[in-house]
Design an enzyme around this catalytic site. Structure first.
Site, PDB file in Angstrom:
ATOM      1  N   LYS A 176      -5.513 -12.255  11.918  1.00  0.00           N
ATOM      2  CA  LYS A 176      -5.129 -11.088  12.726  1.00  0.00           C
ATOM      3  C   LYS A 176      -4.951 -11.441  14.201  1.00  0.00           C
ATOM      4  O   LYS A 176      -3.938 -12.012  14.584  1.00  0.00           O
ATOM      5  CB  LYS A 176      -6.150  -9.970  12.519  1.00  0.00           C
ATOM      6  CG  LYS A 176      -6.085  -9.405  11.087  1.00  0.00           C
ATOM      7  CD  LYS A 176      -6.771  -8.076  10.981  1.00  0.00           C
ATOM      8  CE  LYS A 176      -6.831  -7.558   9.557  1.00  0.00           C
ATOM      9  NZ  LYS A 176      -5.669  -6.787   9.155  1.00  0.00           N
TER      10      LYS A 176
ATOM     11  N   TYR B   3     -14.365  -5.080   2.586  1.00  0.00           N
ATOM     12  CA  TYR B   3     -12.973  -5.443   2.286  1.00  0.00           C
ATOM     13  C   TYR B   3     -12.732  -6.816   2.893  1.00  0.00           C
ATOM     14  O   TYR B   3     -12.916  -7.017   4.100  1.00  0.00           O
ATOM     15  CB  TYR B   3     -11.993  -4.423   2.884  1.00  0.00           C
ATOM     16  CG  TYR B   3     -10.564  -4.859   2.676  1.00  0.00           C
ATOM     17  CD1 TYR B   3      -9.943  -4.716   1.436  1.00  0.00           C
ATOM     18  CD2 TYR B   3      -9.833  -5.457   3.704  1.00  0.00           C
ATOM     19  CE1 TYR B   3      -8.639  -5.150   1.228  1.00  0.00           C
ATOM     20  CE2 TYR B   3      -8.528  -5.884   3.501  1.00  0.00           C
ATOM     21  CZ  TYR B   3      -7.950  -5.735   2.262  1.00  0.00           C
ATOM     22  OH  TYR B   3      -6.661  -6.171   2.057  1.00  0.00           O
TER      23      TYR B   3
ATOM     24  N   ASP C 230     -16.918 -12.927   8.036  1.00  0.00           N
ATOM     25  CA  ASP C 230     -15.485 -12.636   7.993  1.00  0.00           C
ATOM     26  C   ASP C 230     -15.133 -11.921   9.299  1.00  0.00           C
ATOM     27  O   ASP C 230     -15.312 -10.701   9.416  1.00  0.00           O
ATOM     28  CB  ASP C 230     -15.172 -11.762   6.773  1.00  0.00           C
ATOM     29  CG  ASP C 230     -13.703 -11.359   6.728  1.00  0.00           C
ATOM     30  OD1 ASP C 230     -12.979 -11.629   7.704  1.00  0.00           O
ATOM     31  OD2 ASP C 230     -13.293 -10.752   5.724  1.00  0.00           O
TER      32      ASP C 230
ATOM     33  N   TYR D 134       0.827  -1.224   0.000  1.00  0.00           N
ATOM     34  CA  TYR D 134       0.000   0.000   0.000  1.00  0.00           C
ATOM     35  C   TYR D 134       0.852   1.261   0.000  1.00  0.00           C
ATOM     36  O   TYR D 134       0.516   2.235   0.669  1.00  0.00           O
ATOM     37  CB  TYR D 134      -0.908   0.030   1.244  1.00  0.00           C
ATOM     38  CG  TYR D 134      -1.903  -1.086   1.294  1.00  0.00           C
ATOM     39  CD1 TYR D 134      -2.945  -1.142   0.372  1.00  0.00           C
ATOM     40  CD2 TYR D 134      -1.822  -2.100   2.238  1.00  0.00           C
ATOM     41  CE1 TYR D 134      -3.861  -2.174   0.395  1.00  0.00           C
ATOM     42  CE2 TYR D 134      -2.733  -3.137   2.269  1.00  0.00           C
ATOM     43  CZ  TYR D 134      -3.755  -3.163   1.342  1.00  0.00           C
ATOM     44  OH  TYR D 134      -4.657  -4.181   1.365  1.00  0.00           O
TER      45      TYR D 134
HETATM   46  C1  LIG Z   1     -12.330  -8.114   7.405  1.00  0.00           C
HETATM   47  C2  LIG Z   1     -11.029  -8.489   6.776  1.00  0.00           C
HETATM   48  N1  LIG Z   1     -10.947  -9.619   6.064  1.00  0.00           N
HETATM   49  C3  LIG Z   1      -9.804 -10.028   5.506  1.00  0.00           C
HETATM   50  C4  LIG Z   1      -8.656  -9.272   5.614  1.00  0.00           C
HETATM   51  C5  LIG Z   1      -7.381  -9.725   4.958  1.00  0.00           C
HETATM   52  O1  LIG Z   1      -6.488 -10.165   5.906  1.00  0.00           O
HETATM   53  P1  LIG Z   1      -4.921 -10.278   5.553  1.00  0.00           P
HETATM   54  O2  LIG Z   1      -4.420  -8.878   5.458  1.00  0.00           O
HETATM   55  O3  LIG Z   1      -4.348 -11.038   6.693  1.00  0.00           O
HETATM   56  O4  LIG Z   1      -4.817 -11.016   4.260  1.00  0.00           O
HETATM   57  C6  LIG Z   1      -8.688  -8.082   6.341  1.00  0.00           C
HETATM   58  C7  LIG Z   1      -7.486  -7.246   6.480  1.00  0.00           C
HETATM   59  O5  LIG Z   1      -7.508  -6.128   6.872  1.00  0.00           O
HETATM   60  C8  LIG Z   1      -9.904  -7.683   6.937  1.00  0.00           C
HETATM   61  O6  LIG Z   1     -10.007  -6.552   7.631  1.00  0.00           O
END
Ligand SMILES: Cc1ncc(COP(=O)(O)O)c(C=O)c1O
Length: 440
Positions: free
Chosen positions: A267, A144, A238, A16
């Site tokens: 995370k 996202y 998610d 980014y």
């Molecule tokens: C809700 C959500 N799903 C998936 C992801 C993707 O995770 P990663 O960055 O570990 O690939 C993120 C990353 O910020 C996220 O906030």
């Protein structure tokens, strides 16, 4: 002698980041609780838990000890045909904590892969049931879900994905049912649910993170899941950002009265220590892959699937997250956020304030629209750094998502930066009109 930042600049490519114009990265050599220590000794308060990963503070002793023990015992083993104690223990512990319908755990490497696995589980569920025509996903317009291709396809068609739009599989977007828009969104959902090709609905439960910490309520999400289930559509939560206590309870889905079929985690899963992703599913989904036919198996896996060291970090972090002390820390942060919300809401320069659990977002009003590329973003970022605070504004939205160990005094430092940002907004001249801007 070149500095570490200069050596970095000569060989690295950061995420980014417009490498031509970005300032040199800050070299961090140590982490301590909520603080990051730079090479020159400057200490930075990590107001966003290093991209929402860290739960209990940096270089946490308990996690470090468990990781070290595991490293000395078994660092890795392939996960097809073999298993190991940390993978089994973590799956057992998580399933006991997740909504009751969750029955199986599938490991991967990060949030994006956790989402890829979820999408593939849903598609192949229908494929294995002889309904391959069911292959369309419903998702929130501003969502996202990650940066791999499947995850991008179910994410907003925004700045993150623009160069890849022609290659992303088609999905159907619906609006986020924020307060006051619930009926409208239910109507959008009902219209799409009449179609025979819908496979799944993927959502960030209760908080859309990257969209700017946009909030909506559990009641409307539960209703959406009920309607999806009525039509046989699989629901994918998610929880990559919301999981492990971020929104208050251990999982945002705990607040729902209708449960998701598939869930994604990453995370906070390892307390921010090691990369790991994980997808769980309900029994009927798992059972759709059971057959004498090898072609019905889930052909997905990564070399580091269920890495024992990452599993050990996750087990150690989970132990800390489940302790009463952590619940109290989260409640304390939530109460402090609520008080700051009351203080700043409605003041000049503030368009909106949102908070849920340990997440707080302030949407500033620069006299122009809300945009990821808002000119305020860089000014905000620098202002925070000057105050030795790490924040990553999403355009004119600035959020706090601190490690749970952040003290009241440290929270006060973060709020002071948000107050100072408001003053900056009041002095801010809105962008010139479009023709003038184009001549810049
Ligand atoms: C809700 C959500 N799903 C998936 C992801 C993707 O995770 P990663 O960055 O570990 O690939 C993120 C990353 O910020 C996220 O906030």
């Amino acid at each position: 002698m070149p500095t570490l930042s200069e050596r970095d600049h000569a060989v690295l490519w950061h995420p980014y980041t417009q490498m031509q114009t970005a300032p040199l990265p800050i070299p961090i050599v140590k982490g301590e609780g909520s603080w990051l220590v730079a090479e020159d000794g400057t200490r930075y308060l990590d107001g966003i838990s290093s991209w929402w990963t860290n739960l209990h503070g940096h270089a946490h002793l308990h996690i470090a000890r468990r990781v070290s023990e595991q490293l000395h015992t078994l660092e890795h083993v392939l996960f097809a045909g073999f298993t190991h104690p940390p993978a089994v223990e973590l799956a057992e512990q998580l399933l006991a904590l997740l909504p009751r319908n969750q029955a199986r755990v599938f490991y991967s490497d990060n949030g994006s892969t956790a989402v890829e696995v979820a999408l593939k589980m849903a598609l192949q569920y229908f494929h294995n049931h002889g309904q391959p025509e069911r292959r369309t996903f419903l998702c929130f317009r501003d969502s996202y879900h990650g940066d791999t291709f499947g995850a991008m396809a179910v994410s907003s068609r925004g700045v993150f994905t623009a160069p890849f739009w022609p290659l992303l599989f088609a999905v159907e977007f619906i609006d986020v049912p924020v307060l006051g828009r619930e009926a409208e969104v239910l109507a959008q959902l009902d219209a799409l649910l009449t179609r025979p090709d819908v496979a799944g609905f993927i959502f960030e439960p209760l908080v859309l993170g990257t969209a700017g910490m946009v909030l909506y309520e559990p009641e409307i999400l539960s209703e959406m899941l009920r309607r999806c289930h009525h039509r046989g559509v699989l629901c994918i939560a998610d929880e990559v950002m919301t999981g492990f206590g971020r929104t208050g309870p251990l999982f945002a889905s705990e607040e729902l009265t209708e449960q998701p079929d598939i869930m994604c985690f990453s995370k906070g899963l390892t307390g921010g220590t090691l990369a790991m992703g994980l997808t769980t599913c309900a029994a009927p989904i798992y059972e759709a892959f059971l057959s004498q036919d090898k072609m019905k198996a889930l052909f997905h896996g990564h070399s580091y699937t269920a890495n024992p060291v990452a599993c050990a970090a996750a087990l150690a972090s989970l132990e800390l997250t489940r302790a009463d002390e952590c619940t109290e820390q989260r409640q304390r942060i939530a109460a402090a956020h609520a008080a700051f919300h009351r203080e700043i809401a409605g003041q000049p320069g503030i368009r909106a304030v949102r908070h849920r659990g340990t997440i707080l977002a302030v949407e500033y009003d620069p006299g122009e629209g809300t945009s990821y590329f808002s000119r305020l973003r860089d000014a905000f970022y620098q202002l925070a750094l000057d105050k030795q605070v790490v924040l990553r504004p999403l355009g004119n939205v600035v959020y706090l998502l601190p490690p749970y160990c952040t003290t009241n005094q440290e929270l006060e430092l973060l709020y002071a930066v948000l107050r100072r940002m408001r003053e900056l907004v009041l002095d801010f001249t809105p962008a010139p009109t479009l023709p003038e801007f184009l001549h810049d």
